[in-house]
Design a protein around this motif. Sequence first.
Motif, short mmCIF file in Angstrom:
data_model
loop_
_atom_site.label_atom_id
_atom_site.label_comp_id
_atom_site.label_asym_id
_atom_site.label_seq_id
_atom_site.Cartn_x
_atom_site.Cartn_y
_atom_site.Cartn_z
N ASN A 316 0.80 -1.22 0.00
CA ASN A 316 0.00 0.00 0.00
C ASN A 316 0.83 1.28 0.00
O ASN A 316 0.27 2.38 0.01
CB ASN A 316 -0.93 0.02 1.23
N GLN A 317 2.17 1.15 -0.02
CA GLN A 317 2.99 2.36 0.01
C GLN A 317 3.88 2.47 -1.22
O GLN A 317 4.18 1.48 -1.88
CB GLN A 317 3.85 2.40 1.28
N ILE A 396 -1.19 0.09 6.66
CA ILE A 396 -0.14 0.89 6.05
C ILE A 396 1.08 0.86 6.96
O ILE A 396 1.01 0.38 8.10
CB ILE A 396 -0.60 2.35 5.81
N VAL A 398 3.84 2.88 9.08
CA VAL A 398 4.08 4.17 9.72
C VAL A 398 5.24 4.02 10.71
O VAL A 398 5.13 3.27 11.68
CB VAL A 398 2.82 4.70 10.44
N VAL A 405 -5.48 1.38 8.95
CA VAL A 405 -5.79 2.72 8.46
C VAL A 405 -6.99 3.31 9.20
O VAL A 405 -7.87 2.58 9.68
CB VAL A 405 -6.08 2.73 6.94
N THR A 406 -7.01 4.63 9.28
CA THR A 406 -8.18 5.34 9.79
C THR A 406 -9.18 5.52 8.65
O THR A 406 -8.87 5.25 7.48
CB THR A 406 -7.78 6.71 10.33
N SER A 408 -10.32 8.30 7.39
CA SER A 408 -9.86 9.34 6.47
C SER A 408 -8.74 8.83 5.57
O SER A 408 -8.67 9.18 4.39
CB SER A 408 -9.39 10.58 7.25
N GLU A 409 -7.85 7.99 6.11
CA GLU A 409 -6.77 7.42 5.29
C GLU A 409 -7.33 6.47 4.23
O GLU A 409 -6.85 6.45 3.09
CB GLU A 409 -5.77 6.69 6.19
N GLU A 412 -8.74 8.41 1.39
CA GLU A 412 -7.69 8.93 0.51
C GLU A 412 -7.30 7.89 -0.56
O GLU A 412 -7.04 8.25 -1.70
CB GLU A 412 -6.46 9.32 1.32
#
Length: 430
Positions: A316-317, A396, A398, A405-406, A408-409, A412
Amino acid sequence: MCPHQETISNLAEKLRNRQFMYSSALVSCYLHRKGTALENILTLIMPVCTGDPLPTLEKLDYGEFVLLKTTVSIKELIELVLRLPESKSMDVKFADVNIRVDGRYLGTRERYDSGTGWINIDWGFEKYQYHANCGGESAILASVDLPLYTDQHSVRREFIGIDPAKYSDAHGIIFCLPNYGAKIREIKVSSKTLKVSIDTKTEAAVDVIGKLSYTRDKETVKEDIKFSNETTPSIVNLKFEPQKFHIILLSKKTGDVLDERNVDFSWHYLPKGVMIDIPEDELLALIKNGESQIVELKETMCSNHKFAQTVVAFANQSGGGFIIIGVDDKKNIVGFEAENNFNDTITRIISSNCEPRVVHYTEERILSEKSKKLLLVKVMEGMDKPYVLREKGVFIRVNGIDKAVTRSELDEFYIQKAANNEEFHTQTNF
């Protein structure tokens, strides 16, 4: 001249132009006896390189079926090619065996690189085909003094040299014209370099030029690759780590395409001879720096679920990441003894826990400095984000940790995905 006749003329002309390259042609036949006639099911005709030894010739008569390996001169082969458009039914003769062929010439030419897996040859080649109406029957070929073939698929694969699981149209007469000039032996790709090694037969390495195009996002770079010999790889310093690349080998003398490789790292496999290259000094530096945004260290494979979670996070990155197995929490290289077919085990863990399909490459590495074996798993950045750990959700990376993920993430991810789809449709809507 009609297109079929023009294509056949081109095939004959190609054979004439390569007579310096070919000594003769190997003919491998799978025949069905009907009364007194032998009908062709599949015949593969492949020219042999000048100077190469000829394969063993044989005739295996099973009564209802006959298997034949023989050779013909290139002159005889050209004469056969020029007869093809004469009628839908024709008789050919190989090694005093009369064969009835009933079919039609397809009038097409297809080019394959040396990494092709459906035929028993590792040189780039062109294929022409005379399509037969006789498809053959499923039968066991058994005789007291002859080898056993359990069905028609085993005949095609083991005697003819064509894998029917990878090429279903294996019948009629297939003309395989290898280009023995040069081929790609190995390509090693790292984030900074691309190394290409070649093998040659009828071309000198200095008379071969490579044409390279590599891409990341919207940027494409094109470069020439020069070769001095077969033992030393040619190295291209990359301006960025490619998401995909294409290499074509050309003869400087004739301009002919000798071989090629087309690679897209979003595919779930790497073509033959293509490897991810992580130099030992870079691998040691990754270990020394410890776990990070792109590195996960594991002493053992203690948890399939945790392993798959990290795979999803890397997919995912941007740029993906590395999972290095055989290093403890203090960054000591302790080694890892992988079981047989461990690559299959890794693939099974990922495919059963992650979706959509995550592209990854697994390699066993023995560090010369430590004499310890490590298992290196390179997880490629995914092209279809977000990637999900089944029953757990999206993760993800971090600060060196896998994190769920939240909301909002996650939003995105889908906003970016919608933007990419809109851009794609805009570019392809002419």
